[in-house]
Design an enzyme around this catalytic site. Structure first.
Site, PDB file in Angstrom:
ATOM      1  N   TYR A  40      -4.584  55.807   6.864  1.00  0.00           N
ATOM      2  CA  TYR A  40      -4.723  54.581   6.409  1.00  0.00           C
ATOM      3  C   TYR A  40      -4.473  54.009   5.175  1.00  0.00           C
ATOM      4  CZ  TYR A  40      -7.163  50.089   5.664  1.00  0.00           C
ATOM      5  OH  TYR A  40      -7.358  48.679   5.337  1.00  0.00           O
ATOM      6  N   GLU A  42      -1.826  45.898   5.069  1.00  0.00           N
ATOM      7  CA  GLU A  42      -2.450  46.922   5.608  1.00  0.00           C
ATOM      8  C   GLU A  42      -1.420  47.645   6.544  1.00  0.00           C
ATOM      9  OE1 GLU A  42      -6.678  47.198   7.555  1.00  0.00           O
ATOM     10  OE2 GLU A  42      -5.255  46.774   9.025  1.00  0.00           O
TER      11      GLU A  42
END
Ligand code: ADP
Ligand code: MG
Length: 399
Positions: free
Chosen positions: A109, A197
């Site tokens: 992530y 992101e």
């Protein structure tokens, strides 16, 4: 402003972030054609909507033939995809992205966000990719690596290396990871993003670091200096109430309640919503009509608020500093004469020329409920709406 995954990948590629080859399609045939052109034996068909969580909701499909691609597309096009990020109404699928399938060895992530407490860009990373960051922080909080960037010097190579080490990345891949982190930081700052992101950022079986997903959000107030970004806006993905407001230069956020709010100033709008809650009601929207509340603006605001069918009472709360209450009152009267309004309207005016403003409202002969304090206005709005449900004594307005 949000953009699609394929658009974010294209922007990020200019900053050195690698992703699998891919192409956008508006029809199943076009998707199959792109796959044929791309070559390979595995492709991933990905619904382009402004929300994550597509994988679990059937919006990301791995396909091994052109037929499978066409079937996946036929299933997606025109449908509303409901994910845990879209709300129950879902978001329409009108474009799909066809991407080469990659063999994933590890998933990370990676997020860049504005951290308001440190007033800096914060990098958040975890070796537990594929999961949403909320899940990671609930289930594997220790896996999260955080670093803030000193704005005067920007992200430093040593910081990027530290993040790579903290994630337990194979040292042979450090240089690729550093390039990715530095590129994301540059994209974030140079394009005035508020969020970048990449989830997942993967290490492939052949030792490449690739962005398999990408999400970017931008600062609306800076879009005037990035025409190449602002043209990526896709209104089909926005709350129609909010896009209408943006087109009219009003600052509006749609909410779930039934008391419409027309307020000047963001702080006063927040306070108005709080006070409605305190009085036992629920606001239908946040709406800041700005400092110069001309009659035209007030009319636009009424139109916008009334376009939400949940609205059962409208509370106008104006504090006139630069403004003048008499102008605002004229605006309210003009708006009530022009817009079809069949719910109670409560008006609270304070500040410059308040007496003149009250006179204009009183003389208009319109069924406006007046209040002198915010608390009184909120109580009257909640009371008027509740009364309205039980009896029809309330005078219904205008045309
Ligand atoms: P979302 O976050 O909306 O669910 P993603 O783009 O992250 O969508 O895709 C979901 C999952 O699908 C990823 O975590 C990854 O495991 C897999 N995936 C996505 N793109 C590819 C690809 N090109 N090749 C192989 N797997 C992929
Ligand atoms: Mg994802």
């Amino acid at each position: 402003m949000d953009i699609h995954e394929y658009q974010a990948k294209e922007l990020l590629s200019k900053f050195g972030i690698a992703a699998p080859p891919g192409a956008l399609a508006y029809s199943p045939e076009q998707a199959a054609y792109h796959a044929r052109e791309m070559g390979g034996d595995t492709w991933v068909v990905k619904a382009q909507i402004h929300a994550g969580g597509r994988g679990k909701a059937g919006g990301v499909k791995v396909c091994r033939s052109e037929n499978e691609i066409q079937d996946a597309c036929e299933d997606m096009f025109g449908r509303k995809l409901v994910t845990h990020q879209t709300g129950p109404e879902g978001k329409g699928i009108y474009r799909v992205y066809v991407e080469g399938g990659v063999q994933i060895e590890r998933e990370f992530y990676l997020g860049f966000v504005l951290d308001r407490s440190s007033q800096r860009v914060m990098i958040v990373a975890s070796g537990e990719g594929g999961m949403e960051i909320e899940e990671i922080s609930a289930q594997k909080p220790d896996s999260i690596v955080r670093a803030t960037v000193e704005p005067a010097v920007g992200l430093q190579q040593f910081q990027a290396r530290e993040i790579a080490f903290a994630l337990g990345l194979d040292p042979a891949l450090t240089a690729q990871m550093v390039r990715t982190l530095m590129g994301c930081y540059r994209a974030f700052t140079e394009l005035d993003a508020t969020m970048v992101e990449i989830n997942p950022l993967v290490v492939t079986a052949d030792h490449r670091i690739l962005a398999l997903d990408a999400k970017m959000t931008f600062d609306d107030n800076a879009m005037f200096r990035h025409p190449q970004v602002s043209e990526l806006r896709d209104k089909s993905q926005e709350d129609p109430r909010e896009s209408r407001a943006a087109d009219r230069g009003l600052s509006y956020v749609g909410l779930e309640g039934n008391i419409g709010c027309i307020v000047n100033g963001a702080g006063l709008a927040m306070a108005t919503m709080d006070t409605i809650k305190l009085a036992g009601g629920d606001p239908a929207n946040f709406l800041d009509i700005g400092g110069g509340a001309t009659p035209e603006r007030v009319t636009k605001a009424f139109r916008l608020v009334m376009s939400d069918s949940n609205v059962q009472a409208v509370l106008v709360n104006i504090f006139a500093g630069i403004n003048r209450c008499d102008w605002v009152a004229e605006g309210v009267v003009a708006a009530l004469k022009e817009v079809q309004i069949d719910v109670p309207v409560i008006v609270r005016l304070a500040g410059t020329n308040v007496e003149e403003g009250q006179k204009i409202l009183a003389k208009s002969g319109l069924p406006i409920i007046r209040a002198s304090t915010l608390m009184e206005a909120a109580e009257r709005a909640v009371g008027a709406w509740q009364n309205d449900l039980t009896q029809d004594t309330h005078v219904r307005a205008v045309k």
